[in-house]
Write a protein that holds these residues in place. Structure first.
Motif, PDB file in Angstrom:
ATOM      1  N   GLY A 285       0.784  -1.230   0.000  1.00 10.89           N
ATOM      2  CA  GLY A 285       0.000   0.000   0.000  1.00 10.89           C
ATOM      3  C   GLY A 285       0.815   1.279   0.000  1.00 10.89           C
ATOM      4  O   GLY A 285       0.328   2.347   0.357  1.00 10.89           O
ATOM      5  N   LYS A 286       2.084   1.207  -0.412  1.00  9.87           N
ATOM      6  CA  LYS A 286       2.921   2.413  -0.450  1.00  9.87           C
ATOM      7  C   LYS A 286       2.606   3.235  -1.699  1.00  9.87           C
ATOM      8  O   LYS A 286       2.248   2.674  -2.738  1.00  9.87           O
ATOM      9  N   GLN A 287       2.769   4.566  -1.574  1.00 13.95           N
ATOM     10  CA  GLN A 287       2.495   5.421  -2.737  1.00 13.95           C
ATOM     11  C   GLN A 287       3.760   6.029  -3.338  1.00 13.95           C
ATOM     12  O   GLN A 287       3.750   6.590  -4.409  1.00 13.95           O
ATOM     13  N   ARG A 288       4.850   5.957  -2.557  1.00 15.09           N
ATOM     14  CA  ARG A 288       6.058   6.637  -3.003  1.00 15.09           C
ATOM     15  C   ARG A 288       7.223   5.657  -2.926  1.00 15.09           C
ATOM     16  O   ARG A 288       7.304   4.883  -1.974  1.00 15.09           O
ATOM     17  N   ILE A 289       8.075   5.687  -3.941  1.00 13.38           N
ATOM     18  CA  ILE A 289       9.292   4.886  -3.837  1.00 13.38           C
ATOM     19  C   ILE A 289      10.518   5.775  -4.017  1.00 13.38           C
ATOM     20  O   ILE A 289      10.502   6.761  -4.751  1.00 13.38           O
TER      21      ILE A 289
END
Lengths: 266, 421
Positions: free
Chosen positions: B110-114
């Protein structure tokens, strides 16, 4: 009784929140580091962390990272760090702690004699009068490195560093090895940056942490004002001012550092 | 050595023998726990594996060929050389393998940023690519020195929508980019996935990256059995942090008849600050969250490294490789810049293949080895990437007048009529 315990007793008797300041050994040069420390002590700081410069200071923000680099560019060696610790302890009676990254301790004394490493570092540090060690990258999982044992055998406090996002399980773990005091960061992230600290949230965490941790609590990262110390009163025993001291020195020199330490101590 | 020990590595705290582990500030512990937990949950999930295999196949172009380099083998007159052509995949290097795996994992988490670090820019490029595909916000940290020598990858990363942050601290190369990415992660630990690009760093990264790269060795095994009916005698891969070598070697660790060789960057030769060969003068240390061999001075300060290839210009080496070296399962050698450029040119002229300068280290050693072996021996080389990105470095190294003139005219006139060459 050791110097750290004495300091906390004194603070408690006066119902004061303590102040721990910070320097990078060799920034801007060795002579000036000693002069900055002298000004801090005169102005009433309760403890000082002496950071041993490292090539890869992962937990530090831009201000302290740059100071590390300048110190190394000046040719500062671990030998100089030990000498500085020794000289300052001869001169002043407050607790001095070594702050630094684990590789410096792990490889301490390499190439000089047969034994090197953690145990040798701890022996030399206590001989030089250090009261404790703050090593952010040796969490309790890796305690088998002999770090905690070596500290204990040499009467050095291994100061644990925690953050408010810590789980209860790990907080328990830290509580078991806590010695001297526990250093809690005011937030996640690296050192420095004058971020607004969410004191209500932080103090709620500190209240919880106090239930687990049997030693005093220090709080650091982004602290710079007397007002910050006031907000922490009753929740933390010591406030740590690090990056801001370097920024002050850069802007206003040693006099600025002296004046501000006085203001912080109220 | 007990082979079973190797395949079940690491222990639950991420140790490969005495190497590896997790030496990080406490504030990163929750994120690493969360990552380890998510990885354990998803790695054997059938749907996850299906999605990943579909990406490998239809997005990246796997399986990559295992090509018999007949001309080169004949010219050397010894062992048969096979090349695993990782450079033919999407983005031109093996880095896409672990980028796809980790992007899929980040999505499940569920991460939005890498965020990512990069040396040569190939891992940054692969990360920017998967970020575009998966719709992540993306920041790439890259040392100033590497930005200068890999300008084309910087340009492409930006075209893919990534933000490239130039790191001006320390030696301004890969290790400093890793530090900068770690610092970003400390600030944004709840929302951000740190897509680490090699088998280095704190546990569980060395394991995650190795596992997502192991497809390279799995395919190689199948392909060599199809073509030769037996396993190779030697396998050779270049070693920076270890992503391509661990991926290539992993499926063969228990095949004790196969000799595994890692080639480090010998740079200008084994002089302090002139190379990046950790097993030539490196020492045990704890840096960037893991214990392994590092090039460092007597005080434990991490030393400056040098290599003609940005991707191998790194002072540390993956903990599992340090363990395999200690157990004598992987032999380590090095190739100098000169040997690497020579290997690059030779492969170009004999086989029509331009290898990445990183991969050319492996080719250089294969060239040294093949001639000494009888013709019935087989060497498999991991050609981890293609060399298009290295046009400036190779031209500069060869002091190519045509290219210098072109660059001068281009900076003056662009691609306007003034240029007719």
């Amino acid at each position: 009784m050791d110097k750290i315990a004495q300091t906390f007793d004194r603070l408690k008797a006066k119902n004061e929140i303590g102040l721990m300041t910070h320097v990078v050994i060799g920034y801007p040069n060795l002579k000036t580091t000693a002069a900055i420390v002298e000004a801090m002590v005169e102005a009433g700081t309760d403890m000082i962390e002496l950071q041993m410069p490292f090539s890869d200071p992962t937990a530090d923000g831009p201000t302290i990272t740059k100071a590390n680099q300048i110190a190394l560019d000046n040719g500062v060696k671990m030998r100089d760090c030990m000498e500085m610790m020794g000289r300052l302890n001869e001169k002043f009676n407050i607790p001095f702690l070594f702050m630094g990254y684990f590789n410096l301790i792990f490889n301490y004394g390499y190439g000089r004699g047969n034994s090197y490493g953690v145990a040798k570092f701890c022996r030399d540090a206590i001989d030089a009068g250090a009261s404790g060690l703050i090593v952010p990258d040796i969490p309790p999982d890796e305690a088998q490195e002999g770090y905690l044992d070596a500290c204990q055998q040499n009467n050095l406090h291994p100061i644990s560093v925690i953050s408010p996002n810590i789980s209860d399980v790990r907080l328990h773990k830290i509580a078991k090895v806590a010695s001297g005091f526990v250093y809690c960061t005011s937030r996640t992230g690296t050192t420095g940056r004058p971020e607004a600290i969410e004191f209500d949230w932080l103090n709620t965490f500190l209240t919880k942490a106090k239930q687990y941790i049997p030693v005093p609590l220090a709080v650091g990262f982004s602290l710079s004002k007397r007002e910050h110390l006031e907000r922490l009163r009753g929740y933390a025993d010591v406030a740590v001012v690090g990056s801001y001291m370097i920024q002050l020195f850069d802007r206003e020199g040693i006099d600025g550092v002296r004046r501000t330490v006085r203001l912080l101590k109220g | 050595m007990n082979p079973k020990m190797i395949t079940t590595m690491p222990d639950e705290r991420g140790h490969f023998g005495e190497f590896g582990g997790r030496y990080v500030p406490e504030m990163l512990a929750p994120a690493l726990d969360e990552l380890a937990e998510a990885y354990e949950k998803w790695k054997n999930d059938e749907q996850f594996q299906q999605e990943l295999n579909d990406l490998y196949r239809n997005y990246s172009g796997r399986p990559t060929p295992l090509y018999f380099a007949g001309n080169l083998s004949k010219q050397l007159g010894g062992a048969k050389i096979y090349l695993k052509q990782e450079g033919l995949g999407q983005t031109g290097a093996h880095k896409i393998n672990h980028a796809l795996g980790q992007a899929l994992l980040a999505q499940k988490m569920g991460k939005q940023r890498i965020i990512a670090e990069t040396g040569a820019g190939q891992h940054g490029l692969a990360t920017a690519t998967v970020a575009a595909k998966f719709g992540f916000d993306c920041t790439i940290y890259m040392g100033e020195v590497d930005v200068k020598r890999q300008a084309t990858n910087v340009f492409w990363m930006r075209q893919l929508g990534a933000k490239v942050e130039v790191v001006t601290e320390g030696t301004k190369t890969l290790k400093d980019a890793v530090n900068a990415a770690l610092k970003d992660w400390m600030w944004n630990v709840a929302t951000t996935y740190f897509l680490l690009g090699s088998t280095v760093g704190p546990h569980p990264y060395p394991t995650i990256v190795r596992d997502f790269q192991s497809i390279v060795g799995v395919e190689t095994k199948q392909q060599i059995l199809e073509q030769e009916g037996r396993l190779p005698d030697y396998m050779i891969a270049c070693v920076g942090g270890g992503s391509n070598s661990m991926g290539f070697f992993n499926a063969f660790l228990d095949e004790t008849g196969v000799q595994l060789i890692g080639v480090e960057a010998g740079g200008k030769g084994i002089i302090p600050g002139g190379h990046a060969a950790r097993f030539q003068g490196g020492r045990l240390g704890v840096v960037e969250g893991y214990k392994s061999y590092f090039l460092q001075d007597d005080d434990g300060q991490v030393m400056k490294t040098h290599s003609v290839s940005a991707g191998l210009d790194y002072a540390g080496v993956g903990p599992q490789l340090a363990y395999l070296q200690q157990q004598k399962r992987v032999q380590f050698v090095y190739a100098t810049d000169n040997e690497v450029i020579e290997a690059f040119r030779r492969l170009a002229r004999t086989e029509g293949i331009l290898p990445a300068l990183e991969s050319a280290h492996a080719v250089a050693h294969a060239i040294k080895l093949a001639g000494q072996l009888p013709q019935d021996k087989i060497i498999a080389v991991n050609l981890s990437g293609r060399g298009d990105k290295d046009i400036f470095i190779v031209a500069d190294y060869l002091n190519d007048q045509y290219w210098k003139d072109f660059c001068a005219r281009y900076s003056e006139y662009g691609l306007s009529g003034e240029y007719d060459g």
